[in-house]
Design a protein around this motif. Structure first.
Motif, PDB file in Angstrom:
ATOM      1  N   HIS A  22       0.835  -1.200   0.000  1.00 35.96           N
ATOM      2  CA  HIS A  22       0.000   0.000   0.000  1.00 35.96           C
ATOM      3  C   HIS A  22       0.871   1.251   0.000  1.00 35.96           C
ATOM      4  CE1 HIS A  22      -3.786  -2.127   0.563  1.00 35.96           C
ATOM      5  NE2 HIS A  22      -3.119  -2.952   1.360  1.00 35.96           N
ATOM      6  N   VAL A  23       0.663   2.045  -1.016  1.00 31.76           N
ATOM      7  CA  VAL A  23       1.397   3.305  -1.170  1.00 31.76           C
ATOM      8  C   VAL A  23       0.404   4.444  -1.010  1.00 31.76           C
ATOM      9  CG1 VAL A  23       2.862   4.679  -2.675  1.00 31.76           C
ATOM     10  CG2 VAL A  23       2.969   2.180  -2.770  1.00 31.76           C
ATOM     11  N   GLU A  24       0.712   5.357  -0.129  1.00 29.28           N
ATOM     12  CA  GLU A  24      -0.208   6.456   0.137  1.00 29.28           C
ATOM     13  C   GLU A  24      -0.461   7.281  -1.125  1.00 29.28           C
ATOM     14  OE1 GLU A  24      -0.686  10.214   3.269  1.00 29.28           O
ATOM     15  OE2 GLU A  24       1.031   8.844   3.400  1.00 29.28           O
ATOM     16  N   GLY A  25      -1.744   7.467  -1.440  1.00 28.36           N
ATOM     17  CA  GLY A  25      -2.117   8.269  -2.594  1.00 28.36           C
ATOM     18  C   GLY A  25      -2.021   7.552  -3.920  1.00 28.36           C
ATOM     19  N   ALA A  26      -1.808   6.243  -3.907  1.00 25.46           N
ATOM     20  CA  ALA A  26      -1.691   5.485  -5.152  1.00 25.46           C
ATOM     21  C   ALA A  26      -2.355   4.129  -4.973  1.00 25.46           C
ATOM     22  CB  ALA A  26      -0.214   5.305  -5.549  1.00 25.46           C
ATOM     23  N   ALA A  27      -2.574   3.461  -6.097  1.00 22.97           N
ATOM     24  CA  ALA A  27      -3.184   2.133  -6.051  1.00 22.97           C
ATOM     25  C   ALA A  27      -2.205   1.140  -5.432  1.00 22.97           C
ATOM     26  CB  ALA A  27      -3.568   1.691  -7.466  1.00 22.97           C
TER      27      ALA A  27
END
Length: 714
Positions: free
Chosen positions: A244-249
């Motif tokens: 999980h990457v903040e602000g991305a898929a």
């Protein structure tokens, strides 16, 4: 009880002694042999030592049992008042908890006499993650009970320690020349170190990651177990999860875990290696989509039809009905043969448009195969609705169309079956609808027949054909030919056995007619056993001429479930003096439509006996990547439908290349069926296909002709 609590209790063993241990490490060494030689000029050498420490910007430390604290200073200090004095608690309370535990473990090893020397890197302040201390030294004396009395050494402050750790450190173990994202975790999945690739993958700075639980960034089932349990397996296991990457898929990743032990502390850490598998997942989704739809018409295929039909039957309300229409185009084969496959494909696409335009949006339209389609209609309580829709379909499909400058008209034969009156499961309904469709053809085509019980009985012609077929199998009166397979150098590498049946009353009956007759009338195993024996005989003849090429034989889904199949194969090999690897079994994915894993077990057992197993007609309608993952076939035979328009259709080429690449990764060979032109053959080679079969390279032929052709290759 936690390590922190042990320190808080203030026991000398667990607090003061612990501190000495963490900073030090191995056994006390004897004086070097040149010590006496230096004694005469001791003052000079002491001065040199001080100058060396100053040049290296290294400070010294000393610990002794009476004070139970550290004295730290540099060569510039002139008195004890200039020295920095640290007790254990002062040193430990500012450290990250993982560092405290590591330090305590180290001291216990030294306190127990397991080591005397130390060379360790520690983080002294949790609020300053960029500052580290490099501590070196040794215990210089012990009492009669082997407890430490004194220790001394050097320490230095490092701003960027990651490239300065000793060879046996975390960095050396985990990150040497790795292109994959890697990180080191403790036994609670807390992140201790990361490499640059991990930072790039997550787009986060180290300060946002170090010390946190890996579960905060990766969602994976494996992280619900402790690392020691996961890493205990001797074989490297691959686990999938989402990063999980903040602000991305989320990024799909593959995770592997291994463990190592730190030399200086004996503590176990774990290396987690991550690989971005986004591209692979995209390919799998495309292939799964391909497995569920018909590539030409973009309609649901057989597997999707059966799954959807069974789902709708389960949701059927009391008093409501469902109808299945089985549609077969009349005269399509003649159009296909006379105008070519390209015109036939255009015709099928036009038919699909008319089917969709005629039925309701909630009705299911699927391609059964070839020129056959199935429509599933929820009729509610209106039992006449299916008949009305079928009549509209006949009218819509019969309208003339122009293809390649030719005006063409086709008609259709439609069989109708109603649920739950004529069946409560998809297999029964489709079988009955197929019977009704053939009854419509027997009525002169361009007709509609609603299923009734009397249609179960075959016509006199079918009964006569069945009796003759049963006799032909019993008397071994069927003919068998072989179609060669080739590699990229046009060298023959094997052959497929094909059955032929010539009769006095019906002429040559194609396999598409007599093979279903055997399967529907309890003769599938009998025909399969006959083919196995003939394949073994031909394999022996090939080997006798110096060409021990494998001969493949088609095995029906019913035959796979025959308990005697393995014995039949072994007996045939013994009888003809061949080895198991000279026989290859070709099965279609229909064998795996059973709800149980029994077919899988049968296939695996056959492979364990040495028989090669190929998945035939991959992509023809059932194909699922799940079969490839669960069952490692030796060969995947790509259906001839992929050859249609391959040169002009880039999407088909990309999908085919993806299948070939996936098979290569799984260690499976690929064979392209239906190669009819040189252009197709050359294009398939560029897409990575290594084996080929088709009219361009070799038509089905008697085994004698195949042997003659092999002689010509020598």
């Amino acid at each position: 009880m936690s390590t922190d609590n042990e320190f808080q209790r203030g026991s000398p063993q667990d607090t003061d002694d612990s501190l000495g241990a963490d900073s030090l490490g191995e056994s006390v060494l004897p004086a070097p042999p040149f010590e006496n030689a230096m004694a005469g000029d001791l003052d000079t050498h002491q001065q040199w030592a001080l100058e060396a420490m100053a040049a290296a910007r290294t400070s010294y430390w000393r610990w002794s049992a009476p004070e139970r604290s550290f004295l730290c200073g540099t060569i510039a200090e002139r008195s004890d008042s200039d020295l920095l004095r640290l007790d254990w608690w002062t040193l430990l309370k500012t450290m990250p908890s993982a560092e405290r535990r590591r330090l305590i473990t180290l001291w216990r090893r030294m306190n127990d006499g397991q080591q005397n020397r130390v060379d360790v890197l520690i983080q002294p302040d949790a609020t300053k993650p960029s500052i580290w201390w490099r501590i070196r030294g040794a215990i210089t004396s012990r009492d009669d009970g082997a407890s430490p009395l004194a220790a001394t050494g050097t320490w230095e402050v490092l701003d960027d320690p990651r490239d300065q750790r000793p060879h046996g450190s975390v960095r050396a173990h985990a990150f040497a020349a790795s292109r994959d994202s890697m990180l080191v975790v403790d036994n609670r999945w807390r992140i201790l170190e990361i490499n640059d690739a991990f930072t790039t993958l997550g787009g986060l700075p180290p300060s946002a990651i170090l010390g946190r639980a890996l579960q905060q960034y990766i969602d994976a089932d494996v992280l619900r177990s402790d690392p020691a349990t996961v890493a205990r397996n001797d074989r490297i296991q691959h686990y999938e999860g989402l990063f999980h990457v903040e602000g991305a898929a989320p990024v799909p990743v593959e995770l592997t875990l291994s463990h190592f032990t730190l030399d200086e502390t004996g503590e176990t850490h774990y290396i987690a290696a991550l690989r971005d598998i986004s591209a692979r997942k995209r390919s799998e989704r495309e292939l799964e989509h391909l497995a569920r739809i018909d590539t030409l018409t973009q309609l649901p295929n057989r597997a999707t039809l059966q799954q959807t039909l069974n789902g709708r039957l389960l949701r059927l309300l009391p008093g409501h009905g469902l109808a299945v229409l089985f549609i077969d185009l009349d005269g399509f084969k003649h159009i296909n043969d006379s105008l070519g496959h390209q015109s036939g494909d255009i015709l099928l696409k036009i038919i699909v448009k008319r089917l969709r335009a005629t039925v309701r949006s909630k009705d299911l339209v699927a391609r059964w195969g070839g020129d056959e389609f199935v429509v599933v209609i929820e009729v509610g309580s209106d039992m006449e609705l299916a008949d009305r829709i079928a009549q509209r379909l006949l009218e819509a499909l019969s309208h003339p169309m122009v293809i390649g400058g030719h005006q063409i008209s086709v008609t259709a034969s439609i069989g109708i079956v109603h649920a739950p009156q004529n069946g409560r499961d998809g297999e029964t309904l489709l079988k009955h609808a197929d019977v009704a469709m053939y009854a419509a053809k027997n009525r002169g085509k361009n007709a509609i027949v609603v299923y009734h019980e009397q249609l179960k009985h075959h016509s006199l012609e079918q009964m006569s054909m069945l009796a003759h077929l049963r006799e032909a199998i019993a008397k071994d009166a069927l003919d068998f030919v072989v179609q060669p397979k080739f590699d990229g150098n046009n060298r023959m590498i094997g052959a497929e056995l094909l059955a032929r049946w010539m009769t006095e009353d019906h002429g040559e009956v194609p396999p598409a007619v007599f093979v279903p007759l055997t399967e529907n009338n309890g003769m599938a195993s009998a025909l399969g056993n006959l083919a196995i024996d003939r394949a073994a005989q031909y394999a022996a003849r090939l080997a006798a001429t110096g060409n021990p090429l494998p001969v493949s034989v088609n095995i029906s889904a019913l035959h796979v479930m025959d308990d005697k199949l393995a014995d039949t194969l072994r007996s045939a090999c013994q009888r003809h003096h061949i080895t198991a690897d000279q026989i290859e079994l070709e099965v279609t994915e229909s064998v795996f439509l059973e709800d149980t894993r029994l077919p899988e077990a049968r296939i695996k057992h056959l492979r364990s006996q040495g028989f090669r197993v190929a998945m035939d007609d991959f992509g023809a309608g059932y194909s699922s990547l799940g079969y490839l993952k669960r069952l490692p076939f030796d060969t995947i035979k790509i259906d001839r439908s992929f050859m249609h328009g391959l040169e002009a259709d880039r999407r088909s080429r990309d999908l085919l290349a993806g299948i070939v690449e996936l098979c290569n990764l799984l260690g499976m060979e690929t064979v392209a069926e239906g190669v009819e032109t040189e252009e197709q053959w050359q294009l398939l080679q560029t897409l990575g296909v290594k084996q080929y079969q088709g009219f361009y390279l070799g038509r089905p032929m008697p085994v004698e002709q195949l042997l003659e052709r092999l002689k010509g290759e020598l």
